[in-house]
Design a protein around this motif. Structure first.
Motif, PDB file in Angstrom:
ATOM      1  N   ILE A   1       0.826  -1.208   0.000  1.00 25.06           N
ATOM      2  CA  ILE A   1       0.000   0.000   0.000  1.00 25.06           C
ATOM      3  C   ILE A   1       0.864   1.264   0.000  1.00 25.06           C
ATOM      4  CG2 ILE A   1      -1.609   1.386   1.384  1.00 25.06           C
ATOM      5  CD1 ILE A   1      -3.009  -0.828  -0.048  1.00 25.06           C
TER       6      ILE A   1
ATOM      7  N   ASP B   1      -5.859  11.269  -1.970  1.00 26.31           N
ATOM      8  CA  ASP B   1      -6.689  10.164  -1.479  1.00 26.31           C
ATOM      9  C   ASP B   1      -8.066  10.731  -1.146  1.00 26.31           C
ATOM     10  OD1 ASP B   1      -4.476   8.520  -1.647  1.00 26.31           O
ATOM     11  OD2 ASP B   1      -3.938   8.756   0.459  1.00 26.31           O
TER      12      ASP B   1
ATOM     13  N   ASP C   1      -6.336   3.164   3.129  1.00 29.81           N
ATOM     14  CA  ASP C   1      -5.071   2.639   3.688  1.00 29.81           C
ATOM     15  C   ASP C   1      -5.206   1.227   4.231  1.00 29.81           C
ATOM     16  OD1 ASP C   1      -3.812   5.038   3.066  1.00 29.81           O
ATOM     17  OD2 ASP C   1      -3.984   5.851   5.091  1.00 29.81           O
TER      18      ASP C   1
ATOM     19  N   SER D   1      -8.832  -3.379  -0.812  1.00 33.08           N
ATOM     20  CA  SER D   1      -8.327  -2.104  -1.313  1.00 33.08           C
ATOM     21  C   SER D   1      -8.241  -2.072  -2.835  1.00 33.08           C
ATOM     22  CB  SER D   1      -6.939  -1.821  -0.711  1.00 33.08           C
ATOM     23  OG  SER D   1      -7.041  -1.613   0.685  1.00 33.08           O
TER      24      SER D   1
ATOM     25  N   HIS E   1      -4.972   4.602  -8.903  1.00 35.65           N
ATOM     26  CA  HIS E   1      -3.917   3.656  -8.552  1.00 35.65           C
ATOM     27  C   HIS E   1      -4.421   2.235  -8.811  1.00 35.65           C
ATOM     28  CE1 HIS E   1      -0.969   1.437  -6.213  1.00 35.65           C
ATOM     29  NE2 HIS E   1      -0.273   2.541  -6.024  1.00 35.65           N
TER      30      HIS E   1
ATOM     31  N   LYS F   1      -3.972  -0.467  -7.350  1.00 31.32           N
ATOM     32  CA  LYS F   1      -4.222  -1.305  -6.176  1.00 31.32           C
ATOM     33  C   LYS F   1      -4.959  -0.574  -5.051  1.00 31.32           C
ATOM     34  CE  LYS F   1      -0.194  -4.256  -6.987  1.00 31.32           C
ATOM     35  NZ  LYS F   1       1.071  -4.801  -6.423  1.00 31.32           N
ATOM     36  N   GLU F   2      -5.360   0.671  -5.294  1.00 32.61           N
ATOM     37  CA  GLU F   2      -5.999   1.469  -4.240  1.00 32.61           C
ATOM     38  C   GLU F   2      -7.194   2.220  -4.816  1.00 32.61           C
ATOM     39  OE1 GLU F   2      -2.973   4.031  -2.666  1.00 32.61           O
ATOM     40  OE2 GLU F   2      -1.583   2.378  -2.299  1.00 32.61           O
TER      41      GLU F   2
ATOM     42  N   HIS G   1      -6.986   6.254  -4.311  1.00 31.61           N
ATOM     43  CA  HIS G   1      -5.798   7.030  -4.686  1.00 31.61           C
ATOM     44  C   HIS G   1      -5.846   7.409  -6.165  1.00 31.61           C
ATOM     45  CE1 HIS G   1      -1.249   7.748  -4.431  1.00 31.61           C
ATOM     46  NE2 HIS G   1      -1.519   7.842  -5.728  1.00 31.61           N
TER      47      HIS G   1
END
Length: 229
Positions: free
Chosen positions: A120, A141, A159, A165, A200, A202-203, A206
Motif C-alpha cells: 500500500i 486520497d 489505507d 483495497s 492507482h 491497487k488502491e 488514490h
C-alpha cells in the motif's frame, strides 16, 4: 523500486497551492495528524495548481450527476517525513494486530511484514528520481459523501492492508451491498478519470495526475511533477 520509478521526471515548476476546503468535505483534524504525524509547518491540504484545477473539475462532474454529493479529501500533499512516519506506524500496527513481539521476529519475518506494508505505502525515498507520489503534490486520497453529508461506505477503509483495497475487488460479487460498493467506486473513478486523473491500480481511493504513476499508466515517458521538499 516501484514499477513506476522507471519513468523520468522533468518537473514543470508548477507551485503547490492551497485546496479551497470549503468546496469539499474534509476530516478535521487531519487523519495522520491525529496519529501523531508532524507536518513541520506544511499543510496536507495542498496540491499542484494543475492538479487542483482538475480536482475542481471532478467535483463539478460529480455535482452534475449527483447533486449535493461531494468529494471528501482524506489526504493530499505529504512530505517525505510524514510518509516515513506512516510507513513506520503501519509496520508497528501490523505487529500489534498480529500480537507479535518485534524482538522475537527473525529478519525474514520482519521483511515479510515490510513487504505487506509496501503493498500500500510508497517507499519514503529521499532520492528525487523516486519520490513518493504524495510528496509531489500530484496525488490525492479521496472518497465520497452524499447529499446529507454522510461518508459513503466504499467496502473498505482508506489505507486498508487487504484485498478489499483493490479497485475491482467486488466486481464479480453476487451480493447486492457489495455490488453497491463497486458502483460507488466506479462513480468516484468516473469523475476523476473524466477530469484527467488515473486511479492507482491497487488502491480505490488514490488518484494522481502528472506524477510517475500517472505517466506510467498513460504510456508517457516523462512525469511533469517531482518531489517537493
Amino acid at each position: 523500486m516501484k514499477y513506476y520509478h522507471s519513468i523520468s521526471i522533468q518537473d514543470c515548476g508548477e507551485p503547490l497551492v492551497t485546496i479551497p476546503l470549503e468546496k469539499f468535505s474534509i476530516e478535521l483534524p487531519h487523519p495522520y495528524e491525529k496519529l501523531g504525524a508532524i507536518y513541520q509547518g506544511k499543510s496536507p491540504y495542498y496540491l499542484r495548481k494543475g492538479v487542483l484545477d482538475a480536482l475542481l473539475n471532478a467535483q463539478t462532474y460529480l455535482h452534475q450527476e449527483y447533486p449535493g454529493w461531494n468529494i471528501q479529501i482524506f489526504d493530499a500533499y505529504r512530505p517525505v517525513q510524514v510518509q516515513q512516519f506512516m510507513v513506520d506506524y503501519t509496520f508497528n500496527l501490523v505487529i500489534k494486530e498480529q500480537k507479535l513481539i518485534l524482538e522475537n521476529l527473525t529478519i525474514q519475518e520482519q521483511q515479510a511484514i515490510w513487504e505487506k506494508v509496501y503493498q500500500i505505502w510508497a517507499i519514503p525515498s529521499d532520492d528525487h528520481a523516486t519520490p513518493p507520489p504524495h510528496s509531489t503534490g500530484a496525488a490525492i486520497d479521496i472518497t465520497l459523501v452524499d447529499n446529507q453529508g454522510n461518508s459513503l461506505n466504499m467496502g473498505g477503509e482508506i489505507d486498508e492492508l487487504s484485498g478489499r483495497s483493490h479497485p475491482n475487488f467486488y466486481i464479480n460479487s453476487s451480493s447486492k451491498i457489495e455490488r453497491t460498493y463497486h458502483q460507488r467506486r466506479e462513480i468516484l473513478n468516473k469523475i476523476m478519470t473524466q477530469a484527467g486523473f488515473c486511479r492507482h491500480p491497487k488502491e480505490w481511493w488514490h488518484f494522481s495526475l502528472g506524477d510517475q504513476i500517472w505517466a506510467w499508466q498513460k504510456g508517457e515517458s516523462i512525469a511533469r511533477y517531482g518531489r517537493i521538499i
